[in-house]
Write a protein that holds these residues in place. Structure first.
Motif, PDB file in Angstrom:
ATOM      1  N   GLU A 155       0.829  -1.208   0.000  1.00 35.16           N
ATOM      2  CA  GLU A 155       0.000   0.000   0.000  1.00 35.16           C
ATOM      3  C   GLU A 155       0.860   1.253   0.000  1.00 35.16           C
ATOM      4  OE1 GLU A 155      -3.413   2.128   2.804  1.00 35.16           O
ATOM      5  OE2 GLU A 155      -2.919   0.009   3.091  1.00 35.16           O
ATOM      6  N   ASP A 156       2.038   1.173   0.608  1.00 35.12           N
ATOM      7  CA  ASP A 156       2.910   2.340   0.716  1.00 35.12           C
ATOM      8  C   ASP A 156       3.973   2.413  -0.373  1.00 35.12           C
ATOM      9  OD1 ASP A 156       1.589   3.061   3.083  1.00 35.12           O
ATOM     10  OD2 ASP A 156       2.868   1.698   4.248  1.00 35.12           O
ATOM     11  N   VAL A 192       1.682  11.133  -7.111  1.00 38.23           N
ATOM     12  CA  VAL A 192       2.537  12.104  -6.462  1.00 38.23           C
ATOM     13  C   VAL A 192       2.707  11.737  -4.987  1.00 38.23           C
ATOM     14  CG1 VAL A 192       0.622  13.663  -5.861  1.00 38.23           C
ATOM     15  CG2 VAL A 192       2.943  14.596  -6.206  1.00 38.23           C
ATOM     16  N   ASN A 193       3.869  12.012  -4.426  1.00 39.39           N
ATOM     17  CA  ASN A 193       4.184  11.731  -3.017  1.00 39.39           C
ATOM     18  C   ASN A 193       4.026  10.249  -2.654  1.00 39.39           C
ATOM     19  OD1 ASN A 193       4.777  14.464  -2.271  1.00 39.39           O
ATOM     20  ND2 ASN A 193       2.574  14.882  -2.264  1.00 39.39           N
ATOM     21  N   GLN A 209      -3.359  10.637  -6.839  1.00 38.65           N
ATOM     22  CA  GLN A 209      -3.686   9.233  -6.573  1.00 38.65           C
ATOM     23  C   GLN A 209      -4.973   8.835  -7.284  1.00 38.65           C
ATOM     24  OE1 GLN A 209      -1.807   6.903  -4.537  1.00 38.65           O
ATOM     25  NE2 GLN A 209      -3.174   5.549  -5.678  1.00 38.65           N
ATOM     26  N   GLU A 210      -5.943   9.751  -7.313  1.00 34.65           N
ATOM     27  CA  GLU A 210      -7.216   9.458  -7.966  1.00 34.65           C
ATOM     28  C   GLU A 210      -7.039   9.248  -9.464  1.00 34.65           C
ATOM     29  OE1 GLU A 210      -6.610  12.015  -5.963  1.00 34.65           O
ATOM     30  OE2 GLU A 210      -7.677  11.307  -4.166  1.00 34.65           O
ATOM     31  N   ALA A 247      -7.596   5.688 -11.614  1.00 34.00           N
ATOM     32  CA  ALA A 247      -8.468   5.614 -12.790  1.00 34.00           C
ATOM     33  C   ALA A 247      -7.684   5.103 -13.997  1.00 34.00           C
ATOM     34  CB  ALA A 247      -9.063   6.986 -13.077  1.00 34.00           C
ATOM     35  N   TRP A 248      -6.433   5.536 -14.125  1.00 33.67           N
ATOM     36  CA  TRP A 248      -5.606   5.101 -15.256  1.00 33.67           C
ATOM     37  C   TRP A 248      -5.301   3.611 -15.175  1.00 33.67           C
ATOM     38  CZ3 TRP A 248      -0.438   3.346 -15.207  1.00 33.67           C
ATOM     39  CH2 TRP A 248       0.160   3.201 -16.477  1.00 33.67           C
ATOM     40  N   ILE A 249      -4.949   3.133 -13.979  1.00 36.88           N
ATOM     41  CA  ILE A 249      -4.657   1.707 -13.801  1.00 36.88           C
ATOM     42  C   ILE A 249      -5.884   0.862 -14.114  1.00 36.88           C
ATOM     43  CG2 ILE A 249      -4.404  -0.015 -11.959  1.00 36.88           C
ATOM     44  CD1 ILE A 249      -1.762   0.802 -12.967  1.00 36.88           C
TER      45      ILE A 249
END
Length: 270
Positions: free
Chosen positions: A122-123, A185-186, A255-256, A260-262
């Motif tokens: 997850e990280d 990002v991040n 992240q959103e 969506a891309w994945i």
């Protein structure tokens, strides 16, 4: 004549220094904390050695002016000063070793990392990057968060399987192959580097990281991009006639947008 030569030496020194002082043709903005550390180490080295360079050239110009031949008298012979030569040799060695150790600590952060597993969490996001003449192939895990096995007999560029993913193997059915990289990002990202044919080099200037992709070996880099945007991925190792066009892009997104891309890419897997 001695003064004229001194002015020439000082003028050339000034002209060479201007692009560094004004930062003409400079590096792009770093987008990681590590990149800023690398830039800090670079600037420290540049300023330190630059001051020595300016002092040395100023002294050279002065020596040409002050001690140049003023008449037709033969030049005097000098055997130098052994103590001074030993002193500046040890001083130069200490400076070079010190700068190397200072830079090494920053360089090591991106390479000596605990890579116990290629399974993402997850990280941490893991992206496998395979270089080939003259493209970059990016592989992402599917919902199982595991990369499937590969088999060279299954390599088929035309069918969208440039690395030979075994879709029938464990974890291979949902692997995603794309020509460009996207990361949140991040987010901690681990890049697993491979080569399909010859030496390539994975380089993203804004990340300040680069590493050769070596046939038969696995290289790893890590980064955390802090600024959204589109950044060029280039090959900085001469790899053949098409080397100049071997490029891709790193997209740093929210992240959103990444999720969506994945999900969109996963729908294309067959």
């Amino acid at each position: 004549m001695g003064l004229l030569l001194a002015i020439v030496v000082w003028g050339i020194t000034l002209a060479m220094s201007i692009p560094f002082v004004t930062q003409t043709w400079w590096m792009p903005e770093p987008i990681t904390a590590l990149g800023r550390e690398i830039d800090g180490a670079f600037m420290f080295t540049l300023v330190f050695t630059g001051v020595i360079f300016l002092l040395a050239q100023a002294a050279l110009g002065y020596a040409v002016w002050r001690f140049g031949r003023q008449s037709d008298e033969p030049a005097s012979d000098s055997h130098g000063n052994t103590r001074l030569e030993i002193l500046w040799t040890f001083a130069a060695a200490a400076i070079f070793v010190g700068l190397a150790l200072y830079g090494y600590t920053v360089w090591a952060e991106t390479r000596f990392i605990d890579h116990k597993s290629m399974v993402q969490t997850e990280d941490r996001l893991v992206v496998e990057v395979t270089g080939q003449q003259f493209v970059w192939n990016m592989r992402y895990t599917g919902e199982d968060n595991e990369f499937g096995p590969t088999d060279i007999s299954l390599i088929d560029d035309a069918a969208g399987n440039p690395v030979g993913v075994d879709r029938s193997g464990p974890g291979g059915a949902d692997d995603i192959m794309v020509p460009e990289m996207r990361v949140p990002v991040n987010k901690d990202v681990e890049v697993v580097l491979k080569s399909k044919d010859v030496l390539h080099n994975f380089f993203v200037p804004e990340l300040r990281i680069k590493l050769d992709t070596v046939p038969g070996l696995v290289g790893k880099l890590a980064f955390k991009a802090e600024k959204e945007g589109k950044y060029e991925i280039v090959c900085s190792e001469l790899c053949g006639l098409g080397h100049y066009k071997m490029r891709s892009f790193l997209h740093v997104v929210s992240q959103e947008e990444y999720d969506a891309w994945i999900a969109e890419q996963a729908s294309y897997v067959f």
